[in-house]
Write an enzyme that holds these catalytic residues in place. Structure first.
Site, PDB file in Angstrom:
ATOM      1  N   HIS A 308      42.149  30.660  42.352  1.00 53.53           N
ATOM      2  CA  HIS A 308      42.691  31.952  42.685  1.00 53.53           C
ATOM      3  C   HIS A 308      43.981  32.087  43.159  1.00 53.53           C
ATOM      4  O   HIS A 308      44.646  31.147  43.745  1.00 53.53           O
ATOM      5  CB  HIS A 308      41.901  32.664  43.865  1.00 53.53           C
ATOM      6  CG  HIS A 308      42.100  34.115  44.179  1.00 53.53           C
ATOM      7  ND1 HIS A 308      42.170  35.063  43.380  1.00 53.53           N
ATOM      8  CD2 HIS A 308      42.537  34.429  45.561  1.00 53.53           C
ATOM      9  CE1 HIS A 308      42.561  36.066  44.092  1.00 53.53           C
ATOM     10  NE2 HIS A 308      42.798  35.956  45.260  1.00 53.53           N
ATOM     11  N   ASP A 325      46.910  39.103  48.808  1.00 56.64           N
ATOM     12  CA  ASP A 325      45.610  38.643  48.208  1.00 56.64           C
ATOM     13  C   ASP A 325      45.122  39.745  47.547  1.00 56.64           C
ATOM     14  O   ASP A 325      44.630  40.509  48.117  1.00 56.64           O
ATOM     15  CB  ASP A 325      44.847  37.841  49.065  1.00 56.64           C
ATOM     16  CG  ASP A 325      43.448  37.173  48.446  1.00 56.64           C
ATOM     17  OD1 ASP A 325      43.434  37.423  47.334  1.00 56.64           O
ATOM     18  OD2 ASP A 325      43.000  36.403  49.065  1.00 56.64           O
ATOM     19  N   CYS A 376      43.855  38.000  38.864  1.00 55.86           N
ATOM     20  CA  CYS A 376      44.746  37.583  39.953  1.00 55.86           C
ATOM     21  C   CYS A 376      46.077  37.132  39.876  1.00 55.86           C
ATOM     22  O   CYS A 376      47.058  37.550  40.639  1.00 55.86           O
ATOM     23  CB  CYS A 376      43.867  36.600  40.845  1.00 55.86           C
ATOM     24  SG  CYS A 376      43.728  35.069  39.928  1.00 55.86           S
TER      25      CYS A 376
END
Length: 417
Positions: A308, A325, A376
């Site tokens: 990630h 995030d 992401c």
């Protein structure tokens, strides 16, 4: 002459064939027993088998849910009416009485009454009327208790109004500057991107070579920009190099930023003892950069967490550390490590001391979030792109397919717009 019922001869207990014997340990009948009951044996068995649960005393008790659990998910034909009646039959009137000896002690008297209105009137008459504090005085005292809370609410409202005013300014700025951020690709650009995705030849064929950074992107590496793929280091680092060049071309249009590549944080955080400043000390010499980090407005640090991508920002202008995030996560360890790094870096390169303990940490939660398991990296790149422009993050998941094509086009042309 017929005998009266009271004078009929009684059958001795021992000679009565149907008489049920009473167990020696059976408790005596309750005082409120008034003769034969009107309930059927089934109702009596139901009352014994299923007494009212403790939660049934609550007004919010879920009867249907209780019945479903009782009957294994089945719904009774009467919707529990019979059971409710059996519970109601067991209810008793409760009257609060005063202990005359103590004067203040109270107890609950459990009894049955035939006329509830009469019993209530008698209970009210028997209680002496006590002179208490006037209602308006009680109400005034109760209202004054909230004065402190009202003052706090007033401060909160003022802060929210100020924040809302800032958001409106940002929204206005975004509307003014978004003209080039969502510009559609021309047909020629669409075809060029499509041809590179589907081009024949070996997968190791180099599609792009960036001379200043010596980063090359092969056909295989370029495929990560397709929908559903995770972005790799080569594509991310090349795009960050293009953002650096864009800032140099138009310094008045973009903030002064420094873009660390994807290997910086790994080097800084993964030394023998964890934090290792010496391993990255030579990355930011004035000879290499032409400037010092203390001169920057923002410093971008990509953070890779196994599978990630996240982003950390050192905001030198506002003295804050930000963590973004796209899954909405947090990591204070990253920000603490960067606070330690920037303090050492400024002292080493600029011979100045900064106290990062007074800086604010911001775990930014009001940001666009990904709605799948593969975007992401693209979210991280657009966080950097928008922040380097000084713009609000005014995009969402639906824009990711367009951003993938736009990034592919910019990499093929080696120029970020």
């Amino acid at each position: 002459m017929a005998l009266a019922p009271s004078s009929w001869p009684r059958t001795p207990p021992a000679l009565s064939p149907n008489r049920r014997k009473r167990r020696p340990d059976a408790s005596p009948p309750p005082h409120h027993f008034h003769g034969p009951q009107t309930h059927s044996r089934l109702s009596q068995r139901l009352r014994r088998w299923c007494p009212p649960p403790p939660q049934a005393r609550s007004v919010a008790f879920d009867m249907l849910n209780f019945l479903s659990g009782l009957l294994g998910g089945l719904r009774p034909k009467d919707n529990g009416l019979g059971l409710l009646k059996s519970w109601t039959a067991q209810s008793r009137d409760l009257t609060v009485v005063t202990d005359e000896e103590n004067g203040t002690a109270h107890r609950l008297l459990d009894r049955r009454v035939k006329d509830s209105r009469k019993a209530t009137l008698e209970a009210v008459k028997s209680q002496p009327r006590q002179k208490g504090e006037p209602f308006y005085k009680k109400a005034h005292k109760e209202a004054r208790r909230n004065d402190g809370r009202l003052e706090e609410i007033g401060i909160e409202v003022k802060l929210y109004e100020e924040k809302h005013a800032e958001i409106r300014k940002l929204d206005k700025a975004v509307k003014e500057d978004l003209s080039g951020l969502f510009k559609r690709l021309t047909e020629e650009e669409e075809n060029e991107v499509h041809d590179c995705f589907d081009a024949g030849g070996p997968s190791s064929k180099v599609l792009v070579l960036h001379q200043p950074s010596n980063i090359e992107v092969s056909k295989e590496k370029f495929q990560c920009l397709r929908r559903g793929r995770w972005l790799n280091d080569e594509v991310i680092n090349l795009y960050l190099e293009l953002l650096k060049e864009r800032e140099k071309r138009e310094p008045k249009r973009f903030l002064k930023c420094h873009f660390f590549n994807t290997f910086f944080y790994k080097k800084l955080a993964c030394g023998k003892n964890g934090y290792d400043y010496k391993s990255v000390k030579r990355w930011t010499t004035h000879r290499k950069l032409g400037y010092e980090l203390i001169e920057c407005d923002k410093i971008f640090v990509p953070v890779h967490k196994d599978v990630h991508w996240c982003l950390a920002i050192i905001n030198m202008k506002e003295n804050t550390f930000q963590y973004l995030d796209s899954l909405g996560g947090t990591d204070h360890n990253v920000l603490n490590m960067l606070a330690r790094y920037i303090a050492e870096e400024v002292k080493d390169k600029s011979n100045k001391v900064i106290d990062t303990s007074s800086w604010h940490e911001e775990i930014v939660d009001d940001i666009p979030l990904q709605q799948n398991g593969w975007d992401c990296g693209m979210f991280m790149l657009k966080y950097i792109d928008f922040h380097s422009r000084g713009l609000n993050l005014s995009f969402s998941q639906k824009d990711m397919e367009y951003f993938r094509k736009r990034t592919a086009k910019e990499i093929l042309k080696l120029r970020a717009d």
